[in-house]
Design a protein around this motif. Structure first.
Motif, PDB file in Angstrom:
ATOM      1  N   ARG A  96       0.849  -1.185   0.000  1.00 47.39           N
ATOM      2  CA  ARG A  96       0.000   0.000   0.000  1.00 47.39           C
ATOM      3  C   ARG A  96       0.880   1.228   0.000  1.00 47.39           C
ATOM      4  O   ARG A  96       1.687   1.422   0.895  1.00 47.39           O
ATOM      5  CB  ARG A  96      -0.881  -0.010   1.245  1.00 47.39           C
ATOM      6  CG  ARG A  96      -1.710   1.248   1.378  1.00 47.39           C
ATOM      7  CD  ARG A  96      -2.681   1.149   2.502  1.00 47.39           C
ATOM      8  NE  ARG A  96      -3.420   2.377   2.674  1.00 47.39           N
ATOM      9  CZ  ARG A  96      -4.585   2.452   3.293  1.00 47.39           C
ATOM     10  NH1 ARG A  96      -5.143   1.369   3.768  1.00 47.39           N
ATOM     11  NH2 ARG A  96      -5.201   3.597   3.411  1.00 47.39           N
ATOM     12  N   ARG A  97       0.764   2.063  -0.987  1.00 51.01           N
ATOM     13  CA  ARG A  97       1.654   3.199  -1.139  1.00 51.01           C
ATOM     14  C   ARG A  97       1.032   4.525  -0.756  1.00 51.01           C
ATOM     15  O   ARG A  97       1.759   5.489  -0.559  1.00 51.01           O
ATOM     16  CB  ARG A  97       2.103   3.300  -2.603  1.00 51.01           C
ATOM     17  CG  ARG A  97       2.726   2.043  -3.138  1.00 51.01           C
ATOM     18  CD  ARG A  97       3.984   1.658  -2.408  1.00 51.01           C
ATOM     19  NE  ARG A  97       4.580   0.457  -2.965  1.00 51.01           N
ATOM     20  CZ  ARG A  97       5.685  -0.086  -2.522  1.00 51.01           C
ATOM     21  NH1 ARG A  97       6.314   0.453  -1.525  1.00 51.01           N
ATOM     22  NH2 ARG A  97       6.145  -1.185  -3.081  1.00 51.01           N
TER      23      ARG A  97
ATOM     24  N   TYR B  33      -5.073  10.318  -6.809  1.00 50.58           N
ATOM     25  CA  TYR B  33      -5.734   9.908  -5.574  1.00 50.58           C
ATOM     26  C   TYR B  33      -6.950  10.799  -5.307  1.00 50.58           C
ATOM     27  O   TYR B  33      -6.914  12.001  -5.599  1.00 50.58           O
ATOM     28  CB  TYR B  33      -4.787  10.069  -4.375  1.00 50.58           C
ATOM     29  CG  TYR B  33      -3.415   9.469  -4.527  1.00 50.58           C
ATOM     30  CD1 TYR B  33      -2.434  10.075  -5.317  1.00 50.58           C
ATOM     31  CD2 TYR B  33      -3.070   8.303  -3.846  1.00 50.58           C
ATOM     32  CE1 TYR B  33      -1.159   9.535  -5.437  1.00 50.58           C
ATOM     33  CE2 TYR B  33      -1.792   7.760  -3.958  1.00 50.58           C
ATOM     34  CZ  TYR B  33      -0.852   8.382  -4.751  1.00 50.58           C
ATOM     35  OH  TYR B  33       0.406   7.841  -4.854  1.00 50.58           O
ATOM     36  N   LEU B  45      -8.384   8.352   2.784  1.00 52.85           N
ATOM     37  CA  LEU B  45      -8.119   7.934   1.413  1.00 52.85           C
ATOM     38  C   LEU B  45      -9.362   7.253   0.850  1.00 52.85           C
ATOM     39  O   LEU B  45      -9.975   6.413   1.517  1.00 52.85           O
ATOM     40  CB  LEU B  45      -6.946   6.960   1.394  1.00 52.85           C
ATOM     41  CG  LEU B  45      -6.580   6.377   0.037  1.00 52.85           C
ATOM     42  CD1 LEU B  45      -6.019   7.458  -0.887  1.00 52.85           C
ATOM     43  CD2 LEU B  45      -5.576   5.246   0.195  1.00 52.85           C
ATOM     44  N   VAL B  48      -7.228   5.128  -5.308  1.00 59.46           N
ATOM     45  CA  VAL B  48      -5.906   5.324  -5.886  1.00 59.46           C
ATOM     46  C   VAL B  48      -5.916   4.764  -7.293  1.00 59.46           C
ATOM     47  O   VAL B  48      -6.436   3.663  -7.526  1.00 59.46           O
ATOM     48  CB  VAL B  48      -4.805   4.618  -5.072  1.00 59.46           C
ATOM     49  CG1 VAL B  48      -3.436   4.868  -5.712  1.00 59.46           C
ATOM     50  CG2 VAL B  48      -4.812   5.073  -3.622  1.00 59.46           C
ATOM     51  N   GLU B  56      -6.650   0.920  -5.585  1.00 61.83           N
ATOM     52  CA  GLU B  56      -7.137   0.901  -4.215  1.00 61.83           C
ATOM     53  C   GLU B  56      -8.512   1.550  -4.147  1.00 61.83           C
ATOM     54  O   GLU B  56      -8.747   2.597  -4.727  1.00 61.83           O
ATOM     55  CB  GLU B  56      -6.167   1.627  -3.280  1.00 61.83           C
ATOM     56  CG  GLU B  56      -6.505   1.486  -1.818  1.00 61.83           C
ATOM     57  CD  GLU B  56      -5.301   1.695  -0.916  1.00 61.83           C
ATOM     58  OE1 GLU B  56      -4.172   1.826  -1.420  1.00 61.83           O
ATOM     59  OE2 GLU B  56      -5.509   1.724   0.304  1.00 61.83           O
ATOM     60  N   ASN B  58     -10.946   2.229  -0.899  1.00 55.17           N
ATOM     61  CA  ASN B  58     -10.944   2.105   0.557  1.00 55.17           C
ATOM     62  C   ASN B  58     -12.360   1.958   1.099  1.00 55.17           C
ATOM     63  O   ASN B  58     -12.817   2.761   1.910  1.00 55.17           O
ATOM     64  CB  ASN B  58     -10.244   3.322   1.162  1.00 55.17           C
ATOM     65  CG  ASN B  58      -9.821   3.093   2.592  1.00 55.17           C
ATOM     66  OD1 ASN B  58      -9.647   1.961   3.023  1.00 55.17           O
ATOM     67  ND2 ASN B  58      -9.648   4.176   3.331  1.00 55.17           N
ATOM     68  N   ALA B  97       2.725   5.006  -7.787  1.00 52.77           N
ATOM     69  CA  ALA B  97       2.798   4.532  -6.406  1.00 52.77           C
ATOM     70  C   ALA B  97       3.496   3.188  -6.298  1.00 52.77           C
ATOM     71  O   ALA B  97       3.898   2.785  -5.231  1.00 52.77           O
ATOM     72  CB  ALA B  97       1.408   4.461  -5.809  1.00 52.77           C
TER      73      ALA B  97
END
Lengths: 111, 117
Positions: A96-97, B33, B45, B48, B56, B58, B97
């Protein structure tokens, strides 16, 4: 995830140095320490980051403890424009960045 | 001006409206993001994207739908929002990332302040 602990608020006088502390006792060996700040009505802005050695740039200095369990952001001469919320963040070296923000320290600068 | 531009800066919408937030960057970054900042809460967050692919989510409710047509543009489509979704929505960009370990620096836009009536 490793977490950081910062004081909720601090006060400083204009033209004086400010030391903003951050504890990160569960930091991993490859985690970078980042600092961002958020001025009123703006998005966060990058201040500085480091891994093991102390770092300096035009905005601030970052002092990292030898055991890396704490760090201090140093503003050498506070100005009114430095009043902001300062975030100390660990950039996790895992899959996870994205950065995870905490509550930060609200810095007030008195004239 | 940070190089990340968000529009609109302010948006008021009803719960049945459909609107979109836009983010644009010309920094040569390939990661983008979405963060949400509610009153008196830390930044959260949301999504992504790396090289236009979502990497990602969340656990964001489906009434928020992101879109990344290219590495320079990011959208957040809003549909049937709730008053508790009122917040500052922040876009950020960075180098990919997946390529930089821990040293990634984010550049944020000024945010879009959303009010849901």
């Amino acid at each position: 995830d490793a977490k950081t602990t910062q004081p909720n608020s601090m006060e400083s006088n204009e033209e004086e140095p400010v030391h903003l502390p951050c504890n990160h006792s569960t930091i991993s060996g490859t985690d970078y320490i980042h600092w961002y700040r958020q001025l009123p009505s703006q998005g966060p802005e990058y201040v500085i980051h480091g891994l093991t050695s102390n770092v300096n740039n035009r905005m601030a200095s970052l002092a990292i403890a030898e055991d890396r369990k704490s760090s201090t952001l140093i503003l050498h001469r506070a100005t009114l424009r430095d009043a902001a919320v300062y975030y100390c963040i660990l950039a996790l070296d895992t899959g996870r960045r994205a950065l995870t923000f905490g509550s930060g320290t609200r810095l007030q600068v008195q004239p | 001006e940070t190089g990340v531009t968000q529009t609109p800066r302010h948006l008021v919408m009803g719960m049945t409206n459909k609107k979109s937030l836009k983010c644009e960057q010309h920094l040569g970054h390939n990661a983008m993001y979405w963060y949400k900042q509610s009153a008196k809460k830390p930044l959260e967050l949301m999504f992504v994207y790396n090289f236009k692919e979502q990497t990602e989510n969340n656990s964001v409710p489906s009434r928020f739908s992101p879109e990344c047509p290219n590495s320079s543009h990011l959208f957040l489509h809003l549909h049937t929002l709730q008053p508790e979704d009122s917040a500052l929505y922040l876009c950020a960009s960075s180098q990919p990332a997946l390529s930089l370990s821990g040293a990634n620096v984010l550049t944020f836009g000024a945010g879009s302040r959303l009010t849901v009536l």
